[in-house]
Design an enzyme around this catalytic site. Structure first.
Site, PDB file in Angstrom:
ATOM      1  N   HIS A 127    -100.987  90.388 -16.549  1.00 24.76           N
ATOM      2  CA  HIS A 127    -102.056  90.332 -17.565  1.00 24.76           C
ATOM      3  C   HIS A 127    -101.503  90.681 -18.943  1.00 24.76           C
ATOM      4  O   HIS A 127    -101.192  91.826 -19.231  1.00 24.76           O
ATOM      5  CB  HIS A 127    -103.158  91.326 -17.180  1.00 24.76           C
ATOM      6  N   HIS A 173    -101.740  89.263 -23.341  1.00 22.20           N
ATOM      7  CA  HIS A 173    -102.317  88.359 -24.350  1.00 22.20           C
ATOM      8  C   HIS A 173    -101.203  87.987 -25.308  1.00 22.20           C
ATOM      9  O   HIS A 173    -100.935  88.701 -26.277  1.00 22.20           O
ATOM     10  CB  HIS A 173    -103.459  89.055 -25.098  1.00 22.20           C
ATOM     11  N   GLN A 187    -112.855  85.130 -25.692  1.00 19.58           N
ATOM     12  CA  GLN A 187    -112.877  86.513 -26.208  1.00 19.58           C
ATOM     13  C   GLN A 187    -114.247  86.921 -26.742  1.00 19.58           C
ATOM     14  O   GLN A 187    -114.668  88.068 -26.588  1.00 19.58           O
ATOM     15  CB  GLN A 187    -111.819  86.657 -27.311  1.00 19.58           C
ATOM     16  N   HIS A 191    -111.943  89.179 -17.388  1.00 15.25           N
ATOM     17  CA  HIS A 191    -112.012  90.538 -17.934  1.00 15.25           C
ATOM     18  C   HIS A 191    -113.370  91.089 -17.496  1.00 15.25           C
ATOM     19  O   HIS A 191    -114.407  90.647 -17.994  1.00 15.25           O
ATOM     20  CB  HIS A 191    -111.944  90.516 -19.458  1.00 15.25           C
ATOM     21  N   GLU A 209    -114.744  96.038 -18.589  1.00 21.94           N
ATOM     22  CA  GLU A 209    -113.758  96.860 -19.312  1.00 21.94           C
ATOM     23  C   GLU A 209    -114.512  97.740 -20.310  1.00 21.94           C
ATOM     24  O   GLU A 209    -114.508  97.522 -21.521  1.00 21.94           O
ATOM     25  CB  GLU A 209    -112.718  95.993 -20.037  1.00 21.94           C
ATOM     26  N   ASP A 269    -101.056  94.035 -20.714  1.00 18.10           N
ATOM     27  CA  ASP A 269    -102.224  93.627 -21.500  1.00 18.10           C
ATOM     28  C   ASP A 269    -101.838  93.302 -22.942  1.00 18.10           C
ATOM     29  O   ASP A 269    -102.169  92.238 -23.447  1.00 18.10           O
ATOM     30  CB  ASP A 269    -103.313  94.707 -21.461  1.00 18.10           C
ATOM     31  N   TRP A 321    -105.337  95.931 -30.221  1.00 16.72           N
ATOM     32  CA  TRP A 321    -105.871  96.879 -29.233  1.00 16.72           C
ATOM     33  C   TRP A 321    -104.860  97.981 -28.904  1.00 16.72           C
ATOM     34  O   TRP A 321    -105.224  99.054 -28.459  1.00 16.72           O
ATOM     35  CB  TRP A 321    -106.257  96.136 -27.949  1.00 16.72           C
TER      36      TRP A 321
HETATM   37 FE   FE2 Z   1    -106.892  91.742 -21.481  1.00 14.35          FE
END
Ligand code: FE2
Length: 415
Positions: A56, A58, A151, A209, A212, A308, A314
C-alpha cells in the site's frame, strides 16, 4: 541444466542452500550444488529472502512534502486538503518522475512488488495516466499494480463516479474507495456496493481505504465483508487501514471477526503512518490507531503491510523501507514473540504477495521467477532488529542492485 547465476551459502527461512538460476527462473535449490555458473555470489551464510512486497503506497503524492505547505495538524483531513491544492499542479512528467524515483528508492531496499493507489478524483486523470505509464515502463525490474482511488469520494463530486469507471477502462488493476470520507454514511455504503459492481463488471481486484478514522461508529468493514461473501470475490478483496477496528467495542469486534473469517478478505495495515495520524483528537489515554493486526493474524486472516506514504502531505518522513514498517508493526501491535516476529516479516513478503494475488509467481521455489534479495544478516529476527542493508537485489534472474555495508572505523581505543 545451464545456470546463468548461482547464489552460494544462502540462509533460507528453512535452512542453508545454494540457489541456481537460469535466465529468469530458479532451477535448483540444494544444500551444495556441484554445478557452476558464469556469475556466482557467495552469500556467506546471510539471509536470502523473497523480495519485500509494498502492499500500500501512494506514488502519485510521493516526494511532495511541503508542497505547497506542510501538514501542521498531522491529521488525515489536513493532508487531504493540502493534496487537493497540490494536485491542481500535477503534470504527467511530475508524476512519472517522482513515482520512478520512489520505486528506485524502494527497490534499493529490497522491494520488487508494489501496489500503488492513483487518485482519480481529478477530471484529467493525470495521476492515473502517469502511474499506468510508469507501471509499464518499469515492468522489466519491478512489478506495480495500480488502484483507481477516488480520494475525494465516489459521490463527493459530480463527476467522480464516472471518473473511477473511466480509470478502470484505461487499465487500473484494482478498484479503490474511501467510504468513511463520503459525505454521508449512506453514500459510504452505496460507494462500497458501487466498487463491487465495477470490480465484477471489469474483472478487477478491490482495495478499499476502509474506516481510516478513530470513530468507533465507522463500520464500513462489515459492508465490505458482506459484499465479499455475497459476490464470492473473497481473496480478491482487500480492506486497507481499518483503523476504526482498533476502537470498536469488544462485543462488536468479536461478532465482526466471525464474519471476516467467512469472507476471507485481505487486510493491510500501515503502522508508520497510522501511529502518527490516528489518536490526534484524543487527549489521554491516546489510542494507537491501528487495526487489530495480531488478532486478525491469529484468526488466520491474511494481513500485509505498507508504507502508505513517502514524504507527502500525510507523512513528511519515510524512506520506503519495508523493514521500518515491519519494526513499527512489531512495536505498535505488540508482536514481539518469536513466531509473531516471523509473522510480521511474512506480512512484508509472502502475505503481501497473497494480498496482491501474486502468490503463484512469488517465492523462492524451483520453477518460480528468480526474484530474491540478500540481506546483511542471518535471520528474519535480525533483519527486524537491525534493519540491515540489502546487499543484492536480484530481479528477473539478474543482479539489479548491489550495496556494500558501510564500514565503521574507530579512530582511537576506548573502554
Ligand atoms: Fe492510503
Amino acid at each position: 541444466m545451464t545456470p546463468t547465476l548461482i547464489l552460494r551459502n544462502c540462509t533460507l527461512a528453512n535452512g542453508p542452500a545454494d540457489i541456481a538460476i537460469e535466465n529468469s527462473t530458479i532451477i535448483a535449490i540444494e544444500p551444495h550444488l556441484a554445478i557452476t555458473a558464469p556469475t556466482e555470489i557467495d552469500c556467506a551464510g546471510n539471509l536470502v529472502s523473497p523480495p519485500f512486497v509494498e502492499s500500500h503506497i501512494h506514488l502519485d503524492s510521493a516526494l511532495t512534502a511541503g508542497q505547497p505547505r506542510h501538514n501542521q495538524s498531522g491529521t488525515l483531513f489536513e493532508g487531504i486538503e493540502i493534496w487537493r491544492d497540490r494536485k491542481q499542479t500535477l503534470t504527467l512528467d511530475d508524476v512519472k518522475h517522482r513515482a520512478t524515483e520512489a520505486l528506485k528508492l524502494m527497490a534499493s531496499q529490497g522491494t520488487l512488488f508494489v501496489r500503488t493507489h492513483a487518485d482519480v478524483s481529478e477530471a484529467s486523470l493525470t495521476a492515473l495516466q502517469g502511474l499506468l505509464e510508469v507501471r509499464d515502463a518499469v515492468k522489466d525490474w519491478i512489478t506495480v499494480q495500480v488502484v483507481a482511488f477516488p480520494q475525494d469520494g465516489i459521490y463527493g463530486g459530480p463527476k467522480n463516479n464516472d471518473l473511477i469507471e473511466e480509470a478502470i477502462k484505461q487499465g487500473a488493476d484494482a478498484v479503490g474507495g474511501i467510504p468513511h470520507y463520503e459525505l454521508t454514511r449512506e453514500d459510504g455504503v452505496r460507494s462500497v456496493h458501487r466498487i463491487f459492481e465495477l470490480a465484477e463488471k471489469y474483472n478487477r481486484l478491490i482495495d478499499i481505504h476502509c474506516d481510516e478514522i478513530d470513530d468507533d461508529q465507522s463500520r464500513f468493514l462489515e459492508i465490505v465483508s458482506a459484499c465479499a461473501l455475497r459476490t464470492s470475490l473473497k481473496e480478491q478483496v482487500t480492506a486497507s487501514h481499518t483503523t476504526a477496528f482498533g476502537s470498536y467495542n469488544d462485543a462488536y469486534a468479536f461478532k465482526l471477526m466471525g464474519f471476516l473469517k467467512r469472507s476471507e478478505i485481505n487486510f493491510i495495515a500501515n503502522p508508520l503512518i497510522n501511529i502518527t495520524l490516528q489518536g490526534r483528537t484524543d487527549t489521554y489515554p491516546k489510542r494507537r490507531g491501528l487495526t487489530r493486526v495480531k488478532e486478525l493474524w491469529q484468526a488466520g486472516l491474511n494481513v500485509s503491510l505498507g508504507n502508505d506514504c513517502i514524504q507527502d502531505p500525510w507523512y513528511g518522513l519515510g524512506t520506503g523501507n519495508m523493514l521500518d514498517v515491519v519494526a513499527m508493526a512489531v512495536h505498535v501491535c505488540q508482536m514481539t514473540g518469536l513466531k509473531e516476529l516471523d509473522a510480521c516479516y511474512d506480512m512484508a513478503t509472502g502475505y503481501g504477495a497473497r494480498t496482491l494475488n501474486l502468490q503463484d509467481s512469488y517465492g523462492i521455489e524451483v520453477g518460480k521467477p528468480a526474484n530474491l534479495i540478500v540481506l546483511d544478516c542471518t535471520s528474519q529476527y535480525e533483519a527486524i532488529r537491525r534493519r540491515p542493508i540489502v546487499s543484492y537485489v536480484i530481479s528477473r534472474g539478474q543482479v539489479l542492485i548491489e550495496t556494500t555495508t558501510p564500514e565503521i572505523k574507530w579512530q582511537r581505543g576506548v573502554g
